[in-house]
Design a protein around this motif. Sequence first.
Motif, PDB file in Angstrom:
ATOM      1  N   THR A 164    -124.688  34.621  38.227  1.00 31.18           N
ATOM      2  CA  THR A 164    -125.030  35.554  37.157  1.00 31.18           C
ATOM      3  C   THR A 164    -124.931  37.010  37.595  1.00 31.18           C
ATOM      4  O   THR A 164    -124.643  37.887  36.781  1.00 31.18           O
ATOM      5  CB  THR A 164    -126.434  35.276  36.598  1.00 31.18           C
ATOM      6  OG1 THR A 164    -127.377  35.298  37.676  1.00 31.18           O
ATOM      7  CG2 THR A 164    -126.496  33.927  35.915  1.00 31.18           C
ATOM      8  N   GLY A 219    -136.999  39.199  28.354  1.00 28.89           N
ATOM      9  CA  GLY A 219    -135.605  39.282  27.944  1.00 28.89           C
ATOM     10  C   GLY A 219    -135.205  38.158  27.016  1.00 28.89           C
ATOM     11  O   GLY A 219    -136.036  37.541  26.343  1.00 28.89           O
ATOM     12  N   GLY A 220    -133.904  37.880  27.006  1.00 26.92           N
ATOM     13  CA  GLY A 220    -133.365  36.895  26.073  1.00 26.92           C
ATOM     14  C   GLY A 220    -133.825  35.479  26.316  1.00 26.92           C
ATOM     15  O   GLY A 220    -133.720  34.639  25.420  1.00 26.92           O
ATOM     16  N   GLN A 232    -130.197  45.104  32.062  1.00 24.50           N
ATOM     17  CA  GLN A 232    -130.125  45.107  30.599  1.00 24.50           C
ATOM     18  C   GLN A 232    -130.666  43.820  29.988  1.00 24.50           C
ATOM     19  O   GLN A 232    -131.192  43.836  28.864  1.00 24.50           O
ATOM     20  CB  GLN A 232    -128.687  45.323  30.156  1.00 24.50           C
ATOM     21  CG  GLN A 232    -127.701  44.274  30.651  1.00 24.50           C
ATOM     22  CD  GLN A 232    -126.269  44.599  30.265  1.00 24.50           C
ATOM     23  OE1 GLN A 232    -126.029  45.445  29.412  1.00 24.50           O
ATOM     24  NE2 GLN A 232    -125.314  43.927  30.877  1.00 24.50           N
ATOM     25  N   PHE A 233    -130.562  42.703  30.710  1.00 18.08           N
ATOM     26  CA  PHE A 233    -131.020  41.434  30.151  1.00 18.08           C
ATOM     27  C   PHE A 233    -132.541  41.321  30.215  1.00 18.08           C
ATOM     28  O   PHE A 233    -133.195  40.912  29.258  1.00 18.08           O
ATOM     29  CB  PHE A 233    -130.348  40.273  30.881  1.00 18.08           C
ATOM     30  CG  PHE A 233    -128.852  40.354  30.875  1.00 18.08           C
ATOM     31  CD1 PHE A 233    -128.143  40.205  29.688  1.00 18.08           C
ATOM     32  CD2 PHE A 233    -128.142  40.633  32.028  1.00 18.08           C
ATOM     33  CE1 PHE A 233    -126.760  40.311  29.656  1.00 18.08           C
ATOM     34  CE2 PHE A 233    -126.761  40.737  32.016  1.00 18.08           C
ATOM     35  CZ  PHE A 233    -126.061  40.571  30.835  1.00 18.08           C
ATOM     36  N   TYR A 287    -130.592  34.294  23.882  1.00 19.99           N
ATOM     37  CA  TYR A 287    -130.120  35.422  24.692  1.00 19.99           C
ATOM     38  C   TYR A 287    -128.689  35.795  24.318  1.00 19.99           C
ATOM     39  O   TYR A 287    -128.308  36.969  24.353  1.00 19.99           O
ATOM     40  CB  TYR A 287    -130.225  35.083  26.195  1.00 19.99           C
ATOM     41  CG  TYR A 287    -128.993  34.408  26.758  1.00 19.99           C
ATOM     42  CD1 TYR A 287    -127.955  35.150  27.313  1.00 19.99           C
ATOM     43  CD2 TYR A 287    -128.851  33.014  26.705  1.00 19.99           C
ATOM     44  CE1 TYR A 287    -126.820  34.529  27.809  1.00 19.99           C
ATOM     45  CE2 TYR A 287    -127.728  32.393  27.200  1.00 19.99           C
ATOM     46  CZ  TYR A 287    -126.713  33.154  27.752  1.00 19.99           C
ATOM     47  OH  TYR A 287    -125.595  32.542  28.234  1.00 19.99           O
ATOM     48  N   GLN A 288    -127.891  34.779  23.951  1.00 22.81           N
ATOM     49  CA  GLN A 288    -126.511  35.045  23.558  1.00 22.81           C
ATOM     50  C   GLN A 288    -126.478  35.753  22.203  1.00 22.81           C
ATOM     51  O   GLN A 288    -125.651  36.648  21.981  1.00 22.81           O
ATOM     52  CB  GLN A 288    -125.737  33.738  23.470  1.00 22.81           C
ATOM     53  CG  GLN A 288    -124.245  33.926  23.230  1.00 22.81           C
ATOM     54  CD  GLN A 288    -123.447  33.960  24.514  1.00 22.81           C
ATOM     55  OE1 GLN A 288    -123.142  32.943  25.075  1.00 22.81           O
ATOM     56  NE2 GLN A 288    -123.086  35.158  24.964  1.00 22.81           N
ATOM     57  N   GLU A 291    -128.636  37.817  21.236  1.00 26.15           N
ATOM     58  CA  GLU A 291    -128.989  39.194  21.564  1.00 26.15           C
ATOM     59  C   GLU A 291    -127.757  39.956  22.042  1.00 26.15           C
ATOM     60  O   GLU A 291    -127.515  41.096  21.634  1.00 26.15           O
ATOM     61  CB  GLU A 291    -130.065  39.170  22.648  1.00 26.15           C
ATOM     62  CG  GLU A 291    -130.735  40.482  22.931  1.00 26.15           C
ATOM     63  CD  GLU A 291    -131.931  40.282  23.849  1.00 26.15           C
ATOM     64  OE1 GLU A 291    -133.064  40.253  23.357  1.00 26.15           O
ATOM     65  OE2 GLU A 291    -131.720  40.138  25.073  1.00 26.15           O
ATOM     66  N   ILE A 292    -126.961  39.325  22.898  1.00 26.89           N
ATOM     67  CA  ILE A 292    -125.733  39.951  23.397  1.00 26.89           C
ATOM     68  C   ILE A 292    -124.748  40.191  22.254  1.00 26.89           C
ATOM     69  O   ILE A 292    -124.091  41.239  22.184  1.00 26.89           O
ATOM     70  CB  ILE A 292    -125.097  39.067  24.489  1.00 26.89           C
ATOM     71  CG1 ILE A 292    -126.005  39.033  25.728  1.00 26.89           C
ATOM     72  CG2 ILE A 292    -123.710  39.579  24.864  1.00 26.89           C
ATOM     73  CD1 ILE A 292    -125.573  38.028  26.776  1.00 26.89           C
ATOM     74  N   ARG A 337    -134.063  43.460  27.551  1.00 25.15           N
ATOM     75  CA  ARG A 337    -133.636  43.200  26.172  1.00 25.15           C
ATOM     76  C   ARG A 337    -132.811  44.374  25.633  1.00 25.15           C
ATOM     77  O   ARG A 337    -132.986  44.809  24.504  1.00 25.15           O
ATOM     78  CB  ARG A 337    -134.835  42.920  25.250  1.00 25.15           C
ATOM     79  CG  ARG A 337    -135.746  41.814  25.697  1.00 25.15           C
ATOM     80  CD  ARG A 337    -136.698  41.379  24.616  1.00 25.15           C
ATOM     81  NE  ARG A 337    -136.088  40.363  23.764  1.00 25.15           N
ATOM     82  CZ  ARG A 337    -136.661  39.872  22.660  1.00 25.15           C
ATOM     83  NH1 ARG A 337    -137.835  40.340  22.261  1.00 25.15           N
ATOM     84  NH2 ARG A 337    -136.065  38.940  21.959  1.00 25.15           N
TER      85      ARG A 337
END
Length: 548
Positions: A403, A250-251, A276-277, A539-540, A542-543, A280
């Motif tokens: 989280t 993931g991210g 979802q994280f 990761y951010q 990606e969001i 990805r």
Amino acid sequence: MPTVSAHVALTLAQHIDAVFGVMGNGNAYFLDAIEKQTDASFTAVRHEQGAVVAADAHFRASGRIAAATSTYGAGFTNTLTGLAESVQAHIPLVLVVGDEPTSGPRPWDVDQIALASGVGARTYTVGRADAAATTVIAIEHALTYRVPVVLAIPYDVAALEAGEVPAAPAPRVPAPLAPKGEFAEGMLDRVAEALRSAKRPFLLAGRGAWLAGAGEALGALADATGALTASSALGRGVFPDQRFDVGVTGGFGAEGAMEFIREADVAVVFGASLNQFTMRFGALFAPDTQVFQIDVAPAATHAHVGGFVRADARLAAEELVSRLQGVGGSGWRESVDVAAARVYDSGDETAPDGRLDPRSAALRIAELLPQDRVVVSDGGHFIGWANMYWPVASPDRMMMIGTAFQAIGQGWPSVVGATRARPEATVVLTSGDGGGLMAIADLESAVRAAGGRGMAVIWNDAAYGAEVNLYGLKGLAREPMLIPQVDFSAFAAAVGAEGVAVRTLADLDRLASWTAEDPSSRPFLVLDLRISGDVIAPYQEEIIRVNS
């Protein structure tokens, strides 16, 4: 003669060794019994949310169920965010609370059963004749379904004499879920055949695999197939041989490592929810990758799963190992440079705005942290830095509390629970300034509980960084997203800790000397990192891409 509250305390203490909470009218008799009549330890926190968070962290760090406690009314409602997080994260704990009298609610009472149900927690209410049995039922429910439960003591029942505490049976916990039936056996055969013929096999494990004790079996399966391995954010370190592990998916994953996963032709997932994280946002696997999932969930948890086995991760992995005896490994993992693929961007010492680059700070801190560390993480934009740059030895040494429910402000009390669970380790909190301020009352609790066995890294960008990145970049008003510069080092000094305002990498030298000191005599250390908010965690990013 023992009271109803004593029945609860004495029965609970047969199964739980730690209680966290805030004392009030509704739980006074319970805490009196815990302190005077049991060997369970009580640790006070300063906010009732912290009681649940500490009990949650205790379980994540040790695997042992703990208890939280609060009074009724406002004390109970203060627990709800922590309770919702524990429900979402499937954490077994018991929250012992006062409640309205059996004669009916008073003007200040609220419907606590409805409130607990609203966040997914079941309530058991004790009476004069059944307090011990009800306590065992509550523990059994928590352990069976891996959720928190509320154990309520009505106000007019708490101090009633209830006779000698009856012998209560031990809670029954279901055996690990074995793969049963023709379908499960056939699907395991199919998974084994896919791994046997795979040229680029890949194994992914999550926290469920760790809770199942699947590490050894997964290591044997990886060796038998020659698979590359990886974990979800909550499962890092579950595979025993890290030479062929590409890290977190993931991210939080390194880009080179994620490219290897895209090359896999067969992927088998053990005990990971594939949220979802981790996935990805659907891009973790290539379209032609055969994806199998093994989990105790009733059904596959992602649309990309092509074959599902409902089973305990350890038992299923052992079944697959037995089916693959004598199979030669694919050779894929020996042909790639895993170490190079796991490298992250080292950043610069400072960002263009003159504040610390969080990437270089994270790398330097990783070099200096004690090797025996247990990392607890609050929520916020900053979570990428510790998750990317600070390796840990096993899943119970990295906890992200908040989280699951997308909450912040649970960091300081996490230190309390982790410290009581792992007193031999150094507990390291990673938190942002937003979450750190939200839970600041329990800075005192963390310092008191951990002493020289604890430290905190505050990623201080003078903002709610996630909101700035998601909404400030869209042109929304930034003022509500900003926090005036706060001196966390001064907060630390106010409660007996040592604080260091870190503006350069050289300021981190204090961490090096602190690590070398005797934990019994050194202070709790707070590193107030004045980082740049202009450096966005991958990761951010990606969001942001998904939400744009």
